[in-house]
Design an enzyme around this catalytic site. Structure first.
Site, PDB file in Angstrom:
ATOM      1  N   GLY A 254       0.054  11.197  -0.606  1.00  0.00           N
ATOM      2  CA  GLY A 254       0.751  11.215  -1.836  1.00  0.00           C
ATOM      3  C   GLY A 254       2.065  12.274  -1.542  1.00  0.00           C
ATOM      4  O   GLY A 254       2.658  11.786  -0.697  1.00  0.00           O
TER       5      GLY A 254
ATOM      6  N   ASP B 246       1.792   0.275  -2.213  1.00  0.00           N
ATOM      7  CA  ASP B 246       2.278  -0.999  -1.738  1.00  0.00           C
ATOM      8  C   ASP B 246       3.502  -0.935  -1.073  1.00  0.00           C
ATOM      9  O   ASP B 246       3.996  -1.873  -0.024  1.00  0.00           O
ATOM     10  CB  ASP B 246       2.140  -2.074  -2.755  1.00  0.00           C
ATOM     11  CG  ASP B 246       0.543  -2.256  -3.320  1.00  0.00           C
ATOM     12  OD1 ASP B 246      -0.410  -2.051  -2.572  1.00  0.00           O
ATOM     13  OD2 ASP B 246       0.285  -2.411  -4.289  1.00  0.00           O
TER      14      ASP B 246
END
Length: 323
Positions: free
Chosen positions: A225, A257
């Site tokens: 993250g 992605d």
């Protein structure tokens, strides 16, 4: 480098309800719940992990091959992907089911009620990788992403049997898969992608420790993250790469992605794992700053500017010849 990405193809139907779900539910009548919400906004987005990753790889000019199952309603989506550099010739079109669909309503408190229709995705288990490889004159890598679990297992087994290099990226399907399926999916993968939670879940499901998993795969890439990414290889020190600089935070959907697309692009150029993660992070923030997983624009100038700002001029100079 010829890359095929196997995984889900879907559309997301996202709705906004200006009220609060909690105010519409009568606890005493919960067994006979029947509600209808007047929706103020509907946003239809192209999605699915395989399609999202292919979109990103297409932005790098790599002409990735999309491998998955969709319905007869896929033609408009196909046209969009074709136009953005994706080879969609190997998508299986179902004669009976619609393309997978995620339908979600969000209230003003950010509570959500959602449903996922798998649809044609269930037929991905019928896809063989070898005919796709034959059509293209060989494949350098098959990324096996979240999809029908039987399809994911079948693709990894076929890649191992036929000696086709593959990467495992089970993501949200880890929760649905049993331990033996997860072990079959990841064993022998050249690359294993996950976030921190999925990393822990994979260890729990397989019964393998972190060290044991590193004996089963070539490289383990864990996204963190806002903390960036970590790369692990057996017997080597971990590589930590800080997140790229972020401008305006708009929507995190599809960040993972887009990271994979950037990482695989740099990996295909033969750059180091550290540099690949930097390119992945820089690609991911382009997605973060756009409203939707395939709505960002990636140019040589914007990518190099973000890499230089985040990781220095030397990093940008090393990436520049490949753009």
């Amino acid at each position: 480098m010829r890359i095929a990405v196997a995984g889900s193809i879907a559309t997301d139907h996202l709705m906004s309800f200006e009220g609060r779900f909690a105010e519409q539910i009568i606890p005493e009548q919960i067994q006979q719940l029947s509600l209808s919400f007047l929706i103020d906004e509907l946003d239809v987005r192209r999605g699915g992990v395989a399609a999202n990753i292919c979109f990103g790889l297409g932005a790098f000019g790599l002409n990735p091959v999309l491998v998955g199952a969709a319905g007869q309603d896929f033609e408009e989506y196909r046209s969009w992907l074709d136009r953005h550099g994706v080879d969609t010739s190997s998508v299986l079109i179902s004669e009976l089911r619609h393309t997978a669909r995620f339908v979600c309503t969000t209230d003003r408190d950010q509570n959500q009620i959602a449903s996922f229709y798998a649809g044609a995705m269930a037929e991905a288990r019928n896809i063989e990788i070898q005919p796709i490889s034959d059509r293209l004159g060989g494949l350098d890598l098959v990324l096996i992403g979240a999809d029908d679990p039987a399809a994911m297992v079948r693709h990894s087994e076929e890649c191992r049997t036929r000696g086709i290099p593959f990467a495992a990226d089970p993501s949200q399907q880890l929760a649905r898969m049993e331990g033996p399926e997860v072990r079959t999916l990841i064993e022998g993968a050249g690359l294993l992608f996950s976030n921190e939670y999925e990393k822990a879940l994979a260890e729990q499901k397989t019964g393998w420790s972190d060290e044991q998993i590193l004996t089963k795969v070539g490289t383990r890439v864990t996204t963190l993250g806002a903390k960036g990414a970590r790369i692990d290889r057996q017997g080597q020190e971990s590589i930590r790469v800080e997140a790229a600089a972020v401008g305006e935070l708009v929507d995190p959907t599809g960040m993972g992605d887009s990271f994979r697309a950037g990482f695989l692009a740099a990996h295909s150029w033969g750059l180091s794992l550290e540099r690949a993660a930097q390119v992945g992070n820089a690609t991911a923030v382009h997605c973060l700053e756009a409203d939707g997983p395939q709505e960002y624009t990636l140019t040589s100038e914007s990518l190099l500017e973000r890499i230089e700002r985040s990781y220095g001029a030397d990093a940008a100079a090393e990436v520049k010849p490949y753009l």
